[in-house]
Design a protein around this motif. Structure first.
Motif, PDB file in Angstrom:
ATOM      1  N   ARG A   6       0.831  -1.210   0.000  1.00 13.07           N
ATOM      2  CA  ARG A   6       0.000   0.000   0.000  1.00 13.07           C
ATOM      3  C   ARG A   6       0.863   1.256   0.000  1.00 13.07           C
ATOM      4  N   LEU A   7       0.235   2.338  -0.383  1.00 15.94           N
ATOM      5  CA  LEU A   7       0.862   3.652  -0.327  1.00 15.94           C
ATOM      6  C   LEU A   7      -0.228   4.702  -0.314  1.00 15.94           C
ATOM      7  N   THR A   8       0.150   5.896   0.040  1.00 17.49           N
ATOM      8  CA  THR A   8      -0.796   7.010  -0.010  1.00 17.49           C
ATOM      9  C   THR A   8      -0.355   7.963  -1.109  1.00 17.49           C
ATOM     10  N   HIS A  15      -1.055  12.040  -2.313  1.00 13.16           N
ATOM     11  CA  HIS A  15      -1.642  13.335  -1.986  1.00 13.16           C
ATOM     12  C   HIS A  15      -2.875  13.564  -2.863  1.00 13.16           C
ATOM     13  N   THR A  16      -3.932  14.081  -2.250  1.00 11.67           N
ATOM     14  CA  THR A  16      -5.205  14.261  -2.966  1.00 11.67           C
ATOM     15  C   THR A  16      -5.076  15.134  -4.209  1.00 11.67           C
ATOM     16  N   GLU A  17      -4.115  16.054  -4.220  1.00 11.28           N
ATOM     17  CA  GLU A  17      -3.956  16.955  -5.365  1.00 11.28           C
ATOM     18  C   GLU A  17      -2.925  16.462  -6.371  1.00 11.28           C
ATOM     19  N   ASN A  18      -2.268  15.344  -6.093  1.00 11.12           N
ATOM     20  CA  ASN A  18      -1.221  14.867  -6.991  1.00 11.12           C
ATOM     21  C   ASN A  18      -1.819  13.916  -8.036  1.00 11.12           C
ATOM     22  N   LEU A  19      -2.481  14.517  -9.015  1.00  8.57           N
ATOM     23  CA  LEU A  19      -3.162  13.739 -10.044  1.00  8.57           C
ATOM     24  C   LEU A  19      -2.193  12.960 -10.927  1.00  8.57           C
ATOM     25  N   THR A  20      -1.005  13.491 -11.133  1.00  9.07           N
ATOM     26  CA  THR A  20       0.005  12.786 -11.932  1.00  9.07           C
ATOM     27  C   THR A  20       0.387  11.477 -11.252  1.00  9.07           C
ATOM     28  N   ALA A  21       0.644  11.520  -9.955  1.00 10.20           N
ATOM     29  CA  ALA A  21       1.010  10.303  -9.227  1.00 10.20           C
ATOM     30  C   ALA A  21      -0.165   9.329  -9.173  1.00 10.20           C
ATOM     31  N   GLN A  22      -1.369   9.828  -8.972  1.00  9.78           N
ATOM     32  CA  GLN A  22      -2.532   8.939  -8.940  1.00  9.78           C
ATOM     33  C   GLN A  22      -2.653   8.180 -10.255  1.00  9.78           C
ATOM     34  N   SER A  23      -2.473   8.875 -11.367  1.00  9.34           N
ATOM     35  CA  SER A  23      -2.539   8.237 -12.677  1.00  9.34           C
ATOM     36  C   SER A  23      -1.410   7.215 -12.843  1.00  9.34           C
ATOM     37  N   PHE A  24      -0.214   7.573 -12.412  1.00  7.28           N
ATOM     38  CA  PHE A  24       0.940   6.673 -12.494  1.00  7.28           C
ATOM     39  C   PHE A  24       0.675   5.376 -11.735  1.00  7.28           C
ATOM     40  N   TYR A  25       0.218   5.481 -10.499  1.00  8.91           N
ATOM     41  CA  TYR A  25      -0.008   4.277  -9.691  1.00  8.91           C
ATOM     42  C   TYR A  25      -1.136   3.419 -10.265  1.00  8.91           C
ATOM     43  N   LYS A  26      -2.170   4.061 -10.769  1.00  9.53           N
ATOM     44  CA  LYS A  26      -3.269   3.297 -11.385  1.00  9.53           C
ATOM     45  C   LYS A  26      -2.775   2.544 -12.612  1.00  9.53           C
ATOM     46  N   LYS A  27      -1.977   3.177 -13.445  1.00  9.25           N
ATOM     47  CA  LYS A  27      -1.420   2.502 -14.622  1.00  9.25           C
ATOM     48  C   LYS A  27      -0.515   1.340 -14.215  1.00  9.25           C
ATOM     49  N   LYS A  54      -4.793   0.084  -6.969  1.00 11.69           N
ATOM     50  CA  LYS A  54      -6.213   0.430  -6.937  1.00 11.69           C
ATOM     51  C   LYS A  54      -6.487   1.310  -5.726  1.00 11.69           C
ATOM     52  N   ASP A  55      -7.332   2.314  -5.921  1.00 16.66           N
ATOM     53  CA  ASP A  55      -7.753   3.181  -4.825  1.00 16.66           C
ATOM     54  C   ASP A  55      -8.619   2.363  -3.875  1.00 16.66           C
ATOM     55  N   ASP A  56      -8.218   2.293  -2.610  1.00 16.50           N
ATOM     56  CA  ASP A  56      -8.961   1.520  -1.604  1.00 16.50           C
ATOM     57  C   ASP A  56     -10.252   2.200  -1.164  1.00 16.50           C
ATOM     58  N   GLY A  57     -10.399   3.475  -1.475  1.00 16.56           N
ATOM     59  CA  GLY A  57     -11.566   4.210  -1.010  1.00 16.56           C
ATOM     60  C   GLY A  57     -11.446   4.617   0.451  1.00 16.56           C
ATOM     61  N   THR A  58     -10.238   4.554   0.997  1.00 15.40           N
ATOM     62  CA  THR A  58     -10.000   4.964   2.382  1.00 15.40           C
ATOM     63  C   THR A  58      -8.900   6.022   2.411  1.00 15.40           C
ATOM     64  N   LEU A  59      -8.870   6.755   3.514  1.00 12.78           N
ATOM     65  CA  LEU A  59      -7.836   7.763   3.707  1.00 12.78           C
ATOM     66  C   LEU A  59      -6.872   7.300   4.790  1.00 12.78           C
ATOM     67  N   THR A  60      -5.606   7.545   4.556  1.00 11.58           N
ATOM     68  CA  THR A  60      -4.557   7.299   5.547  1.00 11.58           C
ATOM     69  C   THR A  60      -3.799   8.608   5.693  1.00 11.58           C
ATOM     70  N   TYR A  61      -3.735   9.108   6.905  1.00 16.14           N
ATOM     71  CA  TYR A  61      -3.099  10.412   7.149  1.00 16.14           C
ATOM     72  C   TYR A  61      -3.711  11.492   6.258  1.00 16.14           C
ATOM     73  N   GLY A  62      -4.997  11.364   5.943  1.00 15.51           N
ATOM     74  CA  GLY A  62      -5.719  12.355   5.169  1.00 15.51           C
ATOM     75  C   GLY A  62      -5.601  12.222   3.663  1.00 15.51           C
ATOM     76  N   ASP A  63      -4.854  11.222   3.191  1.00 17.70           N
ATOM     77  CA  ASP A  63      -4.673  11.043   1.754  1.00 17.70           C
ATOM     78  C   ASP A  63      -5.246   9.703   1.293  1.00 17.70           C
ATOM     79  N   PRO A  64      -5.660   9.624   0.019  1.00 22.38           N
ATOM     80  CA  PRO A  64      -6.171   8.364  -0.498  1.00 22.38           C
ATOM     81  C   PRO A  64      -5.128   7.240  -0.402  1.00 22.38           C
ATOM     82  N   THR A  65      -5.606   6.049  -0.070  1.00 17.43           N
ATOM     83  CA  THR A  65      -4.747   4.878   0.047  1.00 17.43           C
ATOM     84  C   THR A  65      -4.942   4.006  -1.176  1.00 17.43           C
ATOM     85  N   TYR A  66      -3.830   3.565  -1.742  1.00 15.48           N
ATOM     86  CA  TYR A  66      -3.832   2.702  -2.914  1.00 15.48           C
ATOM     87  C   TYR A  66      -3.177   1.374  -2.553  1.00 15.48           C
TER      88      TYR A  66
END
Length: 155
Positions: A119-121, A123-135, A139-151
């Motif tokens: 797992r990793l978190t 940042h909610t505003e880091n759309l580039t990283a979110q796209s990178f990890y999804k590719k 998968k987004d767990d739908g939970t927050l860890t330390y206030g950020d989405p958990t993948y």
């Protein structure tokens, strides 16, 4: 062809690791401390929540190009985390991030064969990283860890 490998940060290479940085507009995504490696190394010593914290330099051959911390609870099957993962601003967009994540997964499978989730978190505003990890297959767990989405990445 690059030769990405993870090498534990120790007395010989910690100063070099402290020189790593991201672009100024990315700093808030990595750590609240400057340099970002300083906080990550402190966590390795403090061991928050009694987790093992292993700091790694991401090397392309002999050149340090990035950093990450691997956090885990010994004997766990699903409590493995990557924190403070970044590629130095000089080496971004070179494919080193994906190669480093492949090395983390390979290391986990070898050293912790019963592990099935990383797992990793992000940042909610880091759309580039979110796209990178999804590719990459996270998968987004739908939970927050330390206030950020958990993948999660399942293997």
């Amino acid at each position: 062809m690059s030769l990405i490998q993870l090498i534990e940060i120790n007395a010989e290479n910690y100063r070099e690791a402290l020189e790593l940085s991201v672009h100024p507009d990315q700093a808030r995504f990595v750590s609240s401390a400057t340099p970002p490696v300083a906080m990550a190394l402190a966590k390795a010593y403090i061991r928050p929540e009694n987790r093992v914290v292993e700091p790694y330099g991401i090397y392309n051959g002999d050149e340090l190009v990035g950093f990450l911390n691997l956090h885990y609870t010994p004997e766990s099957q699903d409590d493995y985390w990557v924190f403070h993962f970044f590629i130095d601003k000089r080496f971004q967009r070179s494919g080193f991030g994906a190669q480093a994540l492949n090395e983390v997964i390979k290391k986990l499978k070898q050293q912790h064969p019963s592990a099935y989730r990383l797992r990793l978190t992000v940042h909610t505003e880091n759309l580039t990283a979110q796209s990178f990890y999804k590719k990459f297959g996270f998968k987004d767990d739908g939970t927050l860890t330390y206030g950020d989405p958990t993948y999660s990445y399942l293997f």
